[in-house]
Scaffold this active site. Sequence first.
Site, PDB file in Angstrom:
ATOM      1  N   SER A   1       0.821  -1.210   0.000  1.00 20.72           N
ATOM      2  CA  SER A   1       0.000   0.000   0.000  1.00 20.72           C
ATOM      3  C   SER A   1       0.856   1.262   0.000  1.00 20.72           C
ATOM      4  O   SER A   1       1.592   1.511  -0.951  1.00 20.72           O
ATOM      5  CB  SER A   1      -0.961  -0.039   1.196  1.00 20.72           C
ATOM      6  OG  SER A   1      -1.891   1.006   1.136  1.00 20.72           O
TER       7      SER A   1
ATOM      8  N   ASP B   1      -3.332   6.568  -3.257  1.00 20.82           N
ATOM      9  CA  ASP B   1      -2.091   6.017  -2.738  1.00 20.82           C
ATOM     10  C   ASP B   1      -1.586   4.963  -3.731  1.00 20.82           C
ATOM     11  O   ASP B   1      -2.256   4.689  -4.733  1.00 20.82           O
ATOM     12  CB  ASP B   1      -2.293   5.462  -1.327  1.00 20.82           C
ATOM     13  CG  ASP B   1      -3.181   4.235  -1.282  1.00 20.82           C
ATOM     14  OD1 ASP B   1      -3.962   4.031  -2.221  1.00 20.82           O
ATOM     15  OD2 ASP B   1      -3.094   3.475  -0.301  1.00 20.82           O
TER      16      ASP B   1
ATOM     17  N   ASP C   1      -1.461   1.744  -4.160  1.00 23.07           N
ATOM     18  CA  ASP C   1      -2.286   0.635  -4.644  1.00 23.07           C
ATOM     19  C   ASP C   1      -3.724   1.057  -4.897  1.00 23.07           C
ATOM     20  O   ASP C   1      -4.580   0.231  -5.190  1.00 23.07           O
ATOM     21  CB  ASP C   1      -2.226  -0.553  -3.688  1.00 23.07           C
ATOM     22  CG  ASP C   1      -2.904  -0.307  -2.357  1.00 23.07           C
ATOM     23  OD1 ASP C   1      -2.934   0.860  -1.909  1.00 23.07           O
ATOM     24  OD2 ASP C   1      -3.400  -1.279  -1.746  1.00 23.07           O
TER      25      ASP C   1
ATOM     26  N   ASP D   1      -6.256   2.068  -3.211  1.00 22.44           N
ATOM     27  CA  ASP D   1      -7.449   1.773  -2.413  1.00 22.44           C
ATOM     28  C   ASP D   1      -7.859   2.973  -1.569  1.00 22.44           C
ATOM     29  O   ASP D   1      -8.952   2.979  -1.003  1.00 22.44           O
ATOM     30  CB  ASP D   1      -7.271   0.517  -1.556  1.00 22.44           C
ATOM     31  CG  ASP D   1      -6.157   0.604  -0.536  1.00 22.44           C
ATOM     32  OD1 ASP D   1      -5.388   1.598  -0.556  1.00 22.44           O
ATOM     33  OD2 ASP D   1      -6.024  -0.328   0.283  1.00 22.44           O
TER      34      ASP D   1
END
Length: 536
Positions: A139, A284, A286, A288
Amino acid sequence: MNLAARARDWIAQDPDPETRAELEALLGDEAALAERFGAKLEFGTAGLRGELGAGPNRMNRVTVMRAAAGLARVLGPGRHVVIGFDARHNSDVFARDTAAVLTGAGLKASIMPATFPTPLLAFAVRHLDADAGVMVTASHNPPRDNGYKVYWGDGAQIVPPIDAEISAAIDQVGRVDELPLGTEWTTLDRSVLDAYLDAVTAIPIGPEREVRVAYTPMHGVGGSTLLEAFERAGFPAPEVVAAQAEPDPDFSTVSFPNPEEPGAMDLVLELAEAAGADLVIANDPDADRCAVAVPGGRQLTGDEVGALLAEHVLRGTKGDDRLVVTTIVSSSLLGKIASAYGVHYAESLTGFKWIMKANGGRMVFGYEEALGYSVGGDAGLPVHDKDGIGAALAVAGLAAAAKRDGRTLLDLLDDQARRYGLHATAPLSIRVSDISLIAEAMERLRAHPPRELGGREVVRAEDLSAGAGGLPPTDGVRYRLAGDARVVIRPSGTEPKLKAYLEVVVPVTGEVAEARAQAERDLDALRTDLATVLAL
């Protein structure tokens, strides 16, 4: 075995020449070996996450293969697992290793065709009727980290007791060079992406589309998916920060690839100013999470975006069985909004894995203060996890409607403050080098709660490890303060941090600006006192 013997045993089974060479060079360095072999990455509800390198206390191919073998044992032969990966160092390698171990154990594995956002993997689990999913990502962690996140068949992240079952199964795995490895897995095509885009563009975005957006994927994997989603939804193409447009595992223009960190959004704010944008959006790495700012550089908090999106969704959906959910560390405003719209409201523990377990109705919206949102419609939530792409579409539709009326998101926030009272929230996050300091601080907070914070009496101290309000036990404390204020303190689940979440509610009897100024003074007083109490 002593440390050197354990290192040699690791070298003998490690399929990666780089980490084998790393350990070879460390033989004889007791301190370095102790750091890598004196502990191990623990598999929990966040899966695995840690720094890349050799040994059980690092993310590497041996650690990942052991995790995959443990997951295979819990699921059993014949089950189907979907695997996604981001653009971090070794993410694609870890994804292929996972597929090899799973298929070698008699399971069916499907791998995403390229680097895609985490919410697409969460969507794919349900779309393909899979039994589980694995997303290789860290992440918004630093560049040297990677991680391994596991989803169950409901498309949500795992929660206890499944995490403990997988962890116990991992502990039973022997040498990875003795694991049977398969080669017959499926590489998915873009039909999964098309289905995801169809689903997120069907959420209640609103009819307006005229809005100019400045956007950054922050060197992550969200860029191409977001641009295609905006095109399908009929929005003008966002202006994209060129230096951050392509995936870069070294995150070369940011010191910490998290939109919440100071300076992380500087480039997209500069672009917004130059392009005359109406709205600023950042994902961000990734994708999500979704960060939002307005012209002039004012970044909205996760609670502010959550409150705006909640009303947006409730205006665009129907039914008194609707449910909106947030966490115990997020603003209490969502409960008041739910009451005003006559819908169900629930609070969960921190994290979307818990949000998705809430009961009490048909969930149409969930959010957490850490920039995570899942936006749904009358058919429910297309993604059972936070989704920075779907949230970006909904925010763009909201901003476009405001622009049509000659207003901005800040005006909409003022409207909410007048209706419900000004709910102001702020974080206090303390990073430590010695993780034991966090446990000591939590023990002090339980044993000796403060009598006063920020000039307000602590009227109730709750130990969340005993469970509170029917929620499962968690490591945290919550202080209810006089005058409609609250503080929640908990250790971070993914980083060596102690995190505090502050909220004050100020009635708006005159100008909203006056109430905001008062709220800032109140939050500053809370921060000052709490920092003293924490003594870290």
